[in-house]
Design an enzyme around this catalytic site. Sequence first.
Site: not given
Lengths: 150, 150, 150, 150, 150, 150
Positions: A18, A42, A91, A129
């Site tokens: 990031h 969440k 990515r 992550s």
Amino acid sequence: MDKVAIFPGSFDPFTRGHEDIVRRGTAIFDHVIIAIGHNTSKRRYFKIEEMVDKINQLFVGEEQITVITYDELTAELAVKYSAAYLLRGLRNTTDFEYENSIAQVNKTLNSDLETVFLITSPEFASISSSVIREVHRYGGDVSAFLPYAI
Amino acid sequence: MDKVAIFPGSFDPFTRGHEDIVRRGTAIFDHVIIAIGHNTSKRRYFKIEEMVDKINQLFVGEEQITVITYDELTAELAVKYSAAYLLRGLRNTTDFEYENSIAQVNKTLNSDLETVFLITSPEFASISSSVIREVHRYGGDVSAFLPYAI
Amino acid sequence: MDKVAIFPGSFDPFTRGHEDIVRRGTAIFDHVIIAIGHNTSKRRYFKIEEMVDKINQLFVGEEQITVITYDELTAELAVKYSAAYLLRGLRNTTDFEYENSIAQVNKTLNSDLETVFLITSPEFASISSSVIREVHRYGGDVSAFLPYAI
Amino acid sequence: MDKVAIFPGSFDPFTRGHEDIVRRGTAIFDHVIIAIGHNTSKRRYFKIEEMVDKINQLFVGEEQITVITYDELTAELAVKYSAAYLLRGLRNTTDFEYENSIAQVNKTLNSDLETVFLITSPEFASISSSVIREVHRYGGDVSAFLPYAI
Amino acid sequence: MDKVAIFPGSFDPFTRGHEDIVRRGTAIFDHVIIAIGHNTSKRRYFKIEEMVDKINQLFVGEEQITVITYDELTAELAVKYSAAYLLRGLRNTTDFEYENSIAQVNKTLNSDLETVFLITSPEFASISSSVIREVHRYGGDVSAFLPYAI
Amino acid sequence: MDKVAIFPGSFDPFTRGHEDIVRRGTAIFDHVIIAIGHNTSKRRYFKIEEMVDKINQLFVGEEQITVITYDELTAELAVKYSAAYLLRGLRNTTDFEYENSIAQVNKTLNSDLETVFLITSPEFASISSSVIREVHRYGGDVSAFLPYAI
């Protein structure tokens, strides 16, 4: 007029990958706003306040970069901050398919909003992550993946 | 004998992309049955009864199209409705890998069952039910993605 | 020194595709350890003890193959068992992206650990544990996908 | 300092998809240079001079956009034009893999060069220059794919 | 009205994978026309006349299946044969991206033309005509990949 | 019995990415044979003799590694060298699809032959021989991509 880009994400946690996108983004845009999505439904692994602190410390003194949290549609957040751009990292091909879908939806919701993509630098492209959370949960050393101590 | 195809899915919600596949399917098959999977262990966002109503209104008067709900294996549902075909839309490569797996399993469970794929029209390919739910949850306008008012 | 490879996974359940990778792995390594991840926070569908039993019976008398359960980082498990290799199967491009990420992270955590990949044989490539669970939940016959009776 | 981006390609021919990327690029950069690669070893289908003319007419009066031809490394061309950015469109995952490779190589050759990606709008994402050439060769009507008459 | 599908390709050579798609196609369509593209600018490895013969022998007595050669746009060929469908096999994600592009172009050229996809059966999915040519060139045994002797 | 792996390719040129796979391969196999395909019908950019020399110098004194050229089927070459394994690197999903196809064909031609894959290290994953040739053709500096001077 200043070119403002929003870099949205859950950043749970914010990784070296990031950081790579944010720094490269500042060479394209006048201002990059790191916007941490605060979705109350969440559960996060890393606390959002801690993440805001860590990112603030990381970019301290760099006036092009701001960190905020938000709990609304990204397309609406952009209006509020006069941001005409979303900044996103790619990515791999799985990211591509997902980001393609999100970008088109954001364009539909806010036709002035352009999503700009950078491909994550190879040395960071394998960092996700979710994998970092898994490693951290088992007490593994995640310092190689994060641009700050945790 | 009539060629009957089942178009299975959770349709939470049924999108313009789904409508695209159903309409194009009626040019291939005599009958297309939209089968909404009613998995009691997974919580829906849009009520299944509401979705049945909306789809019924959308295709009212079109006798080739029927809507049902089901709570069993798709391969068994097909036998019950004398359907020799499953109809599925492909939006991108992620869909492809998933659908490939499901199609082979259905073939193993019911060797007479052929899965037929159409590629979703480009203007609908970025629409995903999960993204629509996310936009709706935040009060965003999802009408561009749905072939009915909600 | 013996070449020991760990074949890690949740194996919920262990499939014919997994068996394919293990057997082919024994032609490369002296020992293959099937390591069932025992993540207490994720609920399994098939009991881990049952899976250990089934796998043990499947490979009974084959001294190159061992089954264990574990609840730690794979990179640390490898040290404990003097395993310099992880063995993984690739079924499709979705697997590839995920495995690429995991392999790099494991290399970062343990630089002596090499992940070796075999491509799953075509007849098994469509079998996924999650689809098997779904079929089994609905009472479907999953015997074609498993190398043992259940 | 002005932000100059090069949009390199063979443009054989320049399509509506390319036009989409150029126009959206002018909202990010001060200047977009369409750079037609003039590789003497590869035979073109559409003459490069014709393509320069068509593109010039298409963007006549739009001062942010320039067309050039070149026969050198893109990374060197960028230096010559003080361009710190390459602009590229992504249509699908195949594009992604290729562009990822090219972008890293360009970064290695010229570390100041950043490649910025936009995802091609869905209605243009299926258009490829090679398919257009194939259709044109057989006398098919390609006008739907091109932003000018040919 | 009869449902006629064209199965276009270069078939250099026609493989067991192609046979798989044709046979499964006859369960969907009344008639499947195998159309061998005869592009005079591309050199073939296997002679087109030989391929027509082999395919004719393979499907002798099966009235649903016809073989032709053609040298025009597939979208126009379809009109000539009153075919409303193109039949195509998908083996993997690379096929998907390519076929997606071709299907949209054909739809643009002939809006009545629907491309219907079947996923190639796993045991044939790794067979590609180009690899067969390479093996044959070196004198390798390609009989496992072809539904006829050569 | 010694475990011998063949690492086949055209190596036009041999890159740092190839070196990465060979070195990691020597930790799995007793012997790795770099086999440069010498296809007389395809023109090379870098001379095969030069490449053999460069690779020999690179691995001088490393007895586990040998370089050869060959002009036959890889599956037959393996028999000649008593090699039970092919070693291949995977850089991305495009590689995966291609390698999957080749691996299955080799298995069909020689059922004792196992193809073992390593994922190319991230820092080398974007390097492709074809891009290097393109850069070199234009006089660009390719030294960053090659493990030897050229």
